[in-house]
Design a protein around this motif. Structure first.
Motif, PDB file in Angstrom:
ATOM      1  N   PHE A 135      -1.598   6.004  10.989  1.00  0.00           N
ATOM      2  CA  PHE A 135      -0.560   5.515  11.891  1.00  0.00           C
ATOM      3  C   PHE A 135       0.066   6.731  12.571  1.00  0.00           C
ATOM      4  O   PHE A 135       0.547   7.645  11.896  1.00  0.00           O
ATOM      5  CB  PHE A 135       0.530   4.765  11.125  1.00  0.00           C
ATOM      6  N   GLY A 136       0.041   6.757  13.882  1.00  0.00           N
ATOM      7  CA  GLY A 136       0.641   7.857  14.618  1.00  0.00           C
ATOM      8  C   GLY A 136       1.944   7.425  15.268  1.00  0.00           C
ATOM      9  O   GLY A 136       2.106   6.264  15.661  1.00  0.00           O
ATOM     10  N   PHE A 137       2.880   8.361  15.375  1.00  0.00           N
ATOM     11  CA  PHE A 137       4.164   8.110  16.028  1.00  0.00           C
ATOM     12  C   PHE A 137       4.490   9.313  16.895  1.00  0.00           C
ATOM     13  O   PHE A 137       4.407  10.459  16.430  1.00  0.00           O
ATOM     14  CB  PHE A 137       5.284   7.938  14.995  1.00  0.00           C
ATOM     15  N   THR A 144       4.453   1.264   1.491  1.00  0.00           N
ATOM     16  CA  THR A 144       5.522   2.004   0.835  1.00  0.00           C
ATOM     17  C   THR A 144       5.316   3.499   1.043  1.00  0.00           C
ATOM     18  O   THR A 144       4.273   4.045   0.681  1.00  0.00           O
ATOM     19  CB  THR A 144       5.535   1.710  -0.677  1.00  0.00           C
ATOM     20  N   ALA A 145       6.318   4.138   1.613  1.00  0.00           N
ATOM     21  CA  ALA A 145       6.238   5.583   1.863  1.00  0.00           C
ATOM     22  C   ALA A 145       6.521   6.321   0.562  1.00  0.00           C
ATOM     23  O   ALA A 145       7.667   6.647   0.250  1.00  0.00           O
ATOM     24  CB  ALA A 145       7.232   5.988   2.944  1.00  0.00           C
ATOM     25  N   VAL A 148       7.465   2.175   9.428  1.00  0.00           N
ATOM     26  CA  VAL A 148       6.491   2.461   8.378  1.00  0.00           C
ATOM     27  C   VAL A 148       6.574   1.416   7.268  1.00  0.00           C
ATOM     28  O   VAL A 148       5.545   1.007   6.700  1.00  0.00           O
ATOM     29  CB  VAL A 148       6.725   3.875   7.797  1.00  0.00           C
ATOM     30  N   ALA A 149       7.778   0.953   6.967  1.00  0.00           N
ATOM     31  CA  ALA A 149       7.972  -0.035   5.892  1.00  0.00           C
ATOM     32  C   ALA A 149       7.246  -1.347   6.178  1.00  0.00           C
ATOM     33  O   ALA A 149       6.983  -2.113   5.250  1.00  0.00           O
ATOM     34  CB  ALA A 149       9.461  -0.296   5.695  1.00  0.00           C
ATOM     35  N   ASP A 156       0.826  -1.204   0.000  1.00  0.00           N
ATOM     36  CA  ASP A 156       0.000   0.000   0.000  1.00  0.00           C
ATOM     37  C   ASP A 156       0.862   1.258   0.000  1.00  0.00           C
ATOM     38  O   ASP A 156       1.948   1.294   0.589  1.00  0.00           O
ATOM     39  CB  ASP A 156      -0.920   0.015   1.224  1.00  0.00           C
ATOM     40  N   LEU A 157       0.342   2.306  -0.618  1.00  0.00           N
ATOM     41  CA  LEU A 157       1.038   3.586  -0.636  1.00  0.00           C
ATOM     42  C   LEU A 157       0.701   4.382   0.614  1.00  0.00           C
ATOM     43  O   LEU A 157      -0.463   4.494   1.002  1.00  0.00           O
ATOM     44  CB  LEU A 157       0.644   4.390  -1.876  1.00  0.00           C
ATOM     45  N   LEU A 158       1.737   4.937   1.243  1.00  0.00           N
ATOM     46  CA  LEU A 158       1.567   5.702   2.469  1.00  0.00           C
ATOM     47  C   LEU A 158       2.157   7.096   2.307  1.00  0.00           C
ATOM     48  O   LEU A 158       3.136   7.288   1.582  1.00  0.00           O
ATOM     49  CB  LEU A 158       2.264   5.006   3.643  1.00  0.00           C
ATOM     50  N   ALA A 159       1.564   8.057   3.004  1.00  0.00           N
ATOM     51  CA  ALA A 159       2.101   9.414   3.077  1.00  0.00           C
ATOM     52  C   ALA A 159       2.649   9.618   4.479  1.00  0.00           C
ATOM     53  O   ALA A 159       1.930   9.408   5.458  1.00  0.00           O
ATOM     54  CB  ALA A 159       1.013  10.440   2.765  1.00  0.00           C
ATOM     55  N   VAL A 160       3.912   9.984   4.578  1.00  0.00           N
ATOM     56  CA  VAL A 160       4.562  10.200   5.873  1.00  0.00           C
ATOM     57  C   VAL A 160       4.759  11.704   6.064  1.00  0.00           C
ATOM     58  O   VAL A 160       5.469  12.343   5.288  1.00  0.00           O
ATOM     59  CB  VAL A 160       5.920   9.479   5.945  1.00  0.00           C
ATOM     60  N   LEU A 161       4.132  12.259   7.095  1.00  0.00           N
ATOM     61  CA  LEU A 161       4.168  13.689   7.354  1.00  0.00           C
ATOM     62  C   LEU A 161       4.727  13.913   8.755  1.00  0.00           C
ATOM     63  O   LEU A 161       4.155  13.444   9.739  1.00  0.00           O
ATOM     64  CB  LEU A 161       2.761  14.275   7.229  1.00  0.00           C
TER      65      LEU A 161
END
Length: 243
Positions: A120-122, A34-35, A29-30, A6-11
């Protein structure tokens, strides 16, 4: 939950996340996808963010400049929120990874989930509960390490059984999840138990108590029986009928 393809956006909120942890965050995240978009937000004219610049370059994260136009107002948060909504409306992403300990992103996480997209929160341990609970999954920064650093990393101290059993929130959550996932014989597959725990508490992670695996954490409580049966590991409450 997102899948590895799946495609992910990392902000990333640079004001609230130490650059030393971003490699570990991206490794985590990996596991979920996929970021394809990686952005870090901040006012790069501020000296306190200078340590972010080499890290962003190393991990190919796009720095997003946002000047602090007004004292006391966090323009960086606003920029991250606006970009998140723009990305959300492209319908390209299966998940968003919001890396911050700031409660200002609570509504953003809720809004993204309203569209059926995983969040997903970090963040740090002091992240407000409202933001943690607004995410599908929330991971504390202190429990993750970059793969290359694992051998040199300090192994988290495992919380001993007696202390685990005195954690009423943990014990109640585990017992409720096992009971909900179990069949008439009282046995439940371990995987659904973990999913149910995370639905109740998005920040649930066995690593929070120093255990690499959920099975290790459950065994350590000494309140359950775990056996390898057909279909994988299964768990059962030691109490008769799970009452």
């Amino acid at each position: 939950m997102a899948q590895p393809t799946d495609l992910l956006a990392v902000l990333v909120d640079a004001d609230n996340v130490p650059p030393s942890k971003i490699g570990a965050v991206l490794a985590e995240v990996a596991r979920f996808g996929t970021a394809s978009v990686k952005r870090v937000y901040g006012d790069w004219t501020k000296p306190n963010l200078s340590s972010w610049k080499p890290v962003a370059s190393e991990h190919v994260i796009q720095p997003m400049q946002q000047f602090a136009n007004t004292v006391g107002k966090n323009a960086t948060d606003s920029a991250l929120i606006i970009d998140s909504m723009d990305l959300l409306y492209t319908r390209r992403f299966h998940g968003f990874c919001i890396v911050s300990s700031d409660s200002d992103f609570t509504r953003l996480a809720s809004r993204i989930r309203e569209e059926g997209v995983t969040v997903f929160g970090f963040g740090e341990r002091n992240t407000p509960e409202a933001f943690r609970n607004a995410c599908d999954r929330f991971t504390y920064l202190d429990v993750i390490d970059e793969p290359a650093a694992e051998s040199a990393a300090v192994v988290p101290t495992r919380v001993p059984g007696p202390k685990l059993r005195s954690d009423t929130k943990l014990v109640h959550g585990l017992r409720t999840s096992v009971r909900t996932a179990s069949g008439e014989d009282g046995w439940a597959n371990l995987s659904p138990v973990g999913l149910l725990m995370r639905k109740q508490h998005p920040d649930f992670d066995s690593r929070n108590w120093g255990y690499a695996k959920l099975s290790d954490l459950i065994r350590a409580t000494e309140l359950f029986i775990i056996e390898a049966r057909s279909g994988g590991l299964q768990v059962r409450d030691k109490r008769k009928n799970g009452d």
